[in-house]
Design an enzyme around this catalytic site. Structure first.
Site, PDB file in Angstrom:
ATOM      1  CD  GLU A   1      -3.108  -0.729   0.190  1.00 50.46           C
ATOM      2  OE1 GLU A   1      -3.110   0.382  -0.354  1.00 50.46           O
ATOM      3  OE2 GLU A   1      -3.944  -1.620  -0.066  1.00 50.46           O
TER       4      GLU A   1
ATOM      5  CD  GLU B   1       4.092 -21.500  11.138  1.00 52.53           C
ATOM      6  OE1 GLU B   1       4.237 -21.695  12.355  1.00 52.53           O
ATOM      7  OE2 GLU B   1       3.118 -20.901  10.644  1.00 52.53           O
TER       8      GLU B   1
END
Length: 380
Positions: free
Chosen positions: A86, A117
């Protein structure tokens, strides 16, 4: 694989307020979730002193050509990628200034990548791929504060001298103890035990919003509360750009629209208005030079004061400035260009002789090694 003690992870504890959430009505379910969500902003508020320290470090890194790198897995990784993506349209920055890395890569944004992960090596590979350096700031995002992918990334970042911070929602986590800039937003047990996409994820998003927004404000990407560096990549953002010009000047919509399409830059239009100058090329030279040479001058008032210290800007629009003040700006602008033009000529001259010396050195090295000078790619 090391054994995990779930009971030591704050976000894995059971919430006594939602023990019967599977038995109540739809409205009661929503009320219980909402009651838990209300606790998140208060938890973020308690962490503001920690957030402040990391913001200041990020700003320092940006001012020295460093980057902000988020690294996380699952929900935490997605939030980092979201915040990073963004920044370019909102603040007009390069897409590599803020980067989000997620365990498992881009595909993990839409589909879980099993066991990604749990790998420290993957994090190191990801950081090496973006050429992490000591100029950068790495922020590990992990609700539990123990995700191996994040831990591995932080360990590597520290090994090369990069600054490290974290965002976690668990008390006394391994991650928080590792970094110089920990942010611990203790949101407590989730409405659904261990579902850290809920309160923890909300807290992480709020903190990421603060880190990038506050940093960009301090870099001058916001005037008053207007995003004057936005990239107008769609119709809505074009309309917003024109509205910002109208807000900060006394141009009407028609005039603002014409100038926006002429300059294609909100700040340049505002600067033109401030200085009462219509020469587009001259305005863009002032604007681009100031952006390049001054770290703090991008905010409009700071920009003008930096370029024209004898000119006192009370506020925008410039109807508050005197004609004498405007004349001082124009005179100072002329002197500034003359001085800057001479400086650029000198720099070009020095660059020419430096490159010439480097070519001669390379030529001698090639000849002494038995290679022809014509073989060098840059000579061709």
């Amino acid at each position: 694989m090391s054994e995990i003690n779930i009971k030591q992870i704050t976000t894995e504890s059971r919430n006594q307020n939602t023990m019967d959430i599977d038995k109540v009505s739809t409205m009661e379910i929503l009320q219980k979730i909402n009651a838990e969500d209300k606790k998140v902003p208060l938890a973020v508020e308690r962490a503001l002193p920690q957030i402040k320290l990391l913001v200041d470090r990020i700003v320092e890194a940006f001012e020295n050509k460093g980057r902000l790198i988020y690294i996380g897995a699952g929900t935490s990784g997605r939030i980092g990628v979201l915040d990073a993506s963004e920044c370019p349209p909102t603040f007009g920055v390069d897409q590599n200034m803020v980067i989000g890395l997620i365990a498992g890569g881009k595909q993990a944004l839409v589909k879980a990548v099993e066991q990604a992960e749990d790998s420290k090596v993957l994090a190191v590979d990801d950081l090496k791929e973006i050429h992490l350096s000591e100029l950068d700031v790495v922020v590990g995002i992990a609700a539990s504060g123990r995700t191996p992918y994040v831990i591995g990334g932080i360990e590597y970042a520290q090994s090369i001298g990069a600054s490290c911070g974290c965002i976690t929602t668990s008390r006394e986590s391994i991650l928080a103890k590792m970094v110089d800039f920990p942010i611990e937003v203790i949101t407590g047990a989730e409405a659904i035990t261990g579902s850290t996409r809920m309160k923890s994820g909300t807290a992480q998003k709020l903190v990421c919003n603060m880190l990038t927004t506050a940093s960009m404000i301090k870099l001058g990407k916001v005037y008053q509360n207007l995003m004057v560096d936005l990239k107008a990549t769609n119709e809505k953002l074009v309309a917003r750009s024109i509205a910002i010009i109208c807000e900060t000047t006394d141009y009407n919509k028609e005039e603002a629209t014409k100038l926006f399409y002429e300059y294609h830059d909100v700040k340049a239009v505002i600067l033109s208005y401030l200085l009462d100058m219509k020469d587009k090329e001259k305005i863009m030279r002032i604007y681009l030079t100031s952006v390049e040479e001054s770290k703090k001058a991008e905010q409009i008032q700071h920009l003008v004061k930096s370029l024209f210290p004898n000119y006192s800007v009370v506020t925008i629009p410039n109807k508050y400035a005197t004609e004498k003040g405007k004349q001082e700006v124009r005179e100072y602008s002329k002197q500034y260009y003359q001085k800057n033009a001479e400086k650029q000529r000198q720099q070009r001259k020095e660059r020419y002789y430096r490159q010439k010396a480097e070519k001669e050195k390379a030529k001698r090295a090639c000849l002494s090694a038995g290679r022809g000078w014509q073989q060098l790619p840059h000579h061709r």
